[in-house]
Write a protein that holds these residues in place. Structure first.
Motif, PDB file in Angstrom:
ATOM      1  N   TRP A   1      -2.679  -4.190  -6.084  1.00 39.89           N
ATOM      2  CA  TRP A   1      -1.556  -3.947  -5.348  1.00 39.89           C
ATOM      3  C   TRP A   1      -0.985  -5.048  -4.423  1.00 39.89           C
ATOM      4  O   TRP A   1       0.158  -5.001  -4.086  1.00 39.89           O
ATOM      5  CB  TRP A   1      -2.024  -2.719  -4.421  1.00 39.89           C
ATOM      6  N   GLN A   2      -2.010  -5.855  -4.047  1.00 39.60           N
ATOM      7  CA  GLN A   2      -1.543  -7.090  -3.193  1.00 39.60           C
ATOM      8  C   GLN A   2      -0.667  -7.921  -3.986  1.00 39.60           C
ATOM      9  O   GLN A   2       0.509  -8.456  -3.499  1.00 39.60           O
ATOM     10  CB  GLN A   2      -2.589  -8.009  -2.611  1.00 39.60           C
TER      11      GLN A   2
ATOM     12  N   GLY B   1       7.222  -7.726  -4.988  1.00 39.42           N
ATOM     13  CA  GLY B   1       8.414  -6.776  -4.591  1.00 39.42           C
ATOM     14  C   GLY B   1       8.976  -7.360  -3.270  1.00 39.42           C
ATOM     15  O   GLY B   1      10.207  -7.417  -3.431  1.00 39.42           O
ATOM     16  N   ALA B   2       8.260  -8.090  -2.464  1.00 36.46           N
ATOM     17  CA  ALA B   2       8.769  -8.557  -1.229  1.00 36.46           C
ATOM     18  C   ALA B   2       9.519  -9.934  -1.592  1.00 36.46           C
ATOM     19  O   ALA B   2      10.452 -10.402  -0.745  1.00 36.46           O
ATOM     20  CB  ALA B   2       7.686  -8.772  -0.187  1.00 36.46           C
ATOM     21  N   GLY B   3       9.160 -10.324  -2.556  1.00 40.34           N
ATOM     22  CA  GLY B   3       9.838 -12.094  -2.535  1.00 40.34           C
ATOM     23  C   GLY B   3      10.708 -11.922  -3.832  1.00 40.34           C
ATOM     24  O   GLY B   3      11.342 -13.042  -4.030  1.00 40.34           O
TER      25      GLY B   3
ATOM     26  N   THR C   1      -1.629 -10.833   3.010  1.00 43.15           N
ATOM     27  CA  THR C   1      -0.555  -9.766   2.424  1.00 43.15           C
ATOM     28  C   THR C   1      -0.797  -8.449   3.187  1.00 43.15           C
ATOM     29  O   THR C   1       0.110  -7.537   3.238  1.00 43.15           O
ATOM     30  CB  THR C   1      -1.297  -8.962   0.851  1.00 43.15           C
ATOM     31  N   LEU C   2      -2.054  -8.401   3.890  1.00 41.67           N
ATOM     32  CA  LEU C   2      -2.035  -7.482   4.947  1.00 41.67           C
ATOM     33  C   LEU C   2      -1.030  -7.608   6.192  1.00 41.67           C
ATOM     34  O   LEU C   2      -0.579  -6.372   6.622  1.00 41.67           O
ATOM     35  CB  LEU C   2      -3.678  -7.235   5.506  1.00 41.67           C
TER      36      LEU C   2
ATOM     37  N   ILE D   1       5.583 -13.629   3.636  1.00 38.67           N
ATOM     38  CA  ILE D   1       4.897 -13.614   2.373  1.00 38.67           C
ATOM     39  C   ILE D   1       3.999 -14.833   2.122  1.00 38.67           C
ATOM     40  O   ILE D   1       4.433 -16.086   2.142  1.00 38.67           O
ATOM     41  CB  ILE D   1       6.416 -13.705   1.410  1.00 38.67           C
ATOM     42  N   PRO D   2       2.810 -14.506   1.513  1.00 38.27           N
ATOM     43  CA  PRO D   2       2.080 -15.524   1.022  1.00 38.27           C
ATOM     44  C   PRO D   2       2.665 -16.628  -0.074  1.00 38.27           C
ATOM     45  O   PRO D   2       3.558 -16.294  -0.797  1.00 38.27           O
ATOM     46  CB  PRO D   2       0.718 -14.749   0.479  1.00 38.27           C
TER      47      PRO D   2
END
Length: 441
Positions: free
Chosen positions: A73-74, A80-82, A120-121, A162-163
């Motif tokens: 999920w990470q 999705g965020a990037g 990601t947390l 975002i990592p």
């Protein structure tokens, strides 16, 4: 393709439609001047939340559905965020395999960096806070406070931590998740071989053997088109390279169908090479489709796909006595399909037969032998249409292990045949092929 993956693809495509629905709600809220200010405000905020949520979710869902194995999920959260999932083209909404929107994609072979997983947390916290602010902005009656909350949500979204994608994902192209739109059957594979010999073999050489002498002195060394090519790169990226790569000899000169047929032929040829070297197909393959004629309960079947849902044994017969005769004896647990040479007499005991030109050649590629050496071999196909076990005409020990024929495993184990058909069928039932990409089943 497994049903779960199909539903996930439809969910992802549905989210693209919801994205445009959300944008429509935003425009309605801004332009519906006859409505009350509060109603317009809430409609616009709701539409913005729906558009943002869909733009975030559809790339992650689509990537999960098109990636073999379970995606952490990470990884999906970072993806999705990037992802650049905003404003997908209206024309692409009807495309079942749209161009990929991100420079990155999930790759099970990429080791996950612990520092990136911890980051990601914080990304999750930022997204939860942004969603909470947007929800409060929709709920409050005070417009100034609502604008403040909405602005805070925008800041949290814009500066989400975002990592580095390189720590969790693999590079991607617009064609990474493109899937073949041609039938995986004998006729298509035969055309793939013809086009490969016409356009590619001069430089690339025979599949798996490497470039020819003609390439000496070329500025760009041609790729070796062997099994490793399909083990390390998605088929969509291979398609994009052949069709669109700058400098490729046949860019834009081959039709889409011809490119897919060539890649399918190379995939089958690579499988046969791997089978001869490792005693296993290390990547899942569906049984190539072909026309068949059947009697009795299966008299309605006209193609191999009509037997989907049944366990099928494909036995290669030369029309006379062969070593596969014992393996092809009637068995109530199986539907037998005999591959016979064109114009051969159909034995009365044959349940189903195929005399379609090209079947011996195609299944010879799968076995890694010439058509003349194929007589006496046999293939087992599971209920979903996957090739699961193989029995060589030259090997009297029995069937290959069905649990090791559809993915990377310990080669030392794959070389140990089980011998017993009952054990093979039992293993096929206990260990089905998992969710996979690229299956046209």
């Amino acid at each position: 393709m497994p049903a779960m993956d199909v539903w996930m693809i439809w969910l992802a495509l549905g989210l693209r439609w919801l994205h445009w629905v959300g944008i429509g709600l935003v425009l309605t809220g801004l332009l519906a001047f006859r409505w009350s200010g509060r109603a317009r405000w809430r409609l616009a905020v709701a539409g913005l939340g729906l558009a943002a949520g869909s733009a975030f979710a559809w790339p992650a869902v689509y990537a999960a559905s098109m990636t073999p194995g379970n995606v952490p999920w990470q990884v999906l959260l970072v993806l999705g965020a990037g992802a650049e999932g905003w404003l997908p083209g209206v024309a692409a909404l009807l495309d079942l395999h749209p161009d990929w929107v991100s420079a990155w994609r999930p790759e099970p072979a990429v080791p996950l960096a612990g520092s990136a997983l911890r980051q990601t947390l914080w990304l999750l916290v930022a997204l939860v806070l942004a969603s909470g602010c947007a929800w409060l902005a929709w709920r409050v009656a005070s417009k100034p406070l609502g604008w403040m909350l909405l602005a805070l949500a925008a800041v949290l979204w814009g500066y989400r931590p975002i990592p580095s994608p390189a720590l969790l994902l693999a590079p991607a192209s617009a064609h990474s998740f493109r899937q073949p739109d041609v039938a995986f059957d004998v006729s298509g594979l035969s055309l793939g071989q013809v086009n490969y010999q016409r356009h590619c073999i001069t430089c690339h050489g025979a599949p798996g053997e490497g470039p020819t002498r003609k390439t000496v002195g070329m500025a760009r060394w041609p790729t070796v088109l062997g099994a490793a090519l399909f083990e390390t790169r998605p088929v969509g990226e291979l398609y994009g390279h052949v069709q669109y790569a700058a400098g490729h000899a046949y860019s834009q000169r081959l039709s889409e169908a011809e490119v897919w047929q060539i890649l399918d032929y190379l995939r089958v040829a690579a499988a046969g090479t791997t089978l001869q070297r490792e005693q296993a197909w290390l990547q899942p393959l569906p049984a190539p489709g072909m026309s068949i004629r059947c009697t009795g309960a299966w008299g309605h079947a006209r193609s191999l796909s009509d037997l989907r849902g049944q366990k099928v044994r494909i036995a290669v017969q030369d029309g006379g006595a062969s070593s596969v005769a014992a393996r092809a004896l009637p068995d109530p647990r199986l539907v037998d399909v005999w591959l016979l040479p064109p114009n051969a007499d159909v034995p009365a005991e044959a349940e189903c037969v195929s005399t379609e030109p090209g079947t011996w050649q195609t299944y010879g590629w799968l076995a890694g032998v010439t058509p003349e050496q194929l007589s006496g071999a046999a293939f087992l196909v599971d209920r979903q249409g996957w090739l699961r076990a193989f029995a060589s005409a030259r090997d009297a020990q029995g069937w290959s292990r069905p649990d090791s024929m559809c993915g990377p495993v310990d080669v030392a184990q794959t070389a140990l045949p089980t011998g017993s058909l009952s054990e093979v069928l039992d293993t096929m039932a206990r260990r089905p092929v998992g969710p996979l990409v690229g299956a046209r089943l």
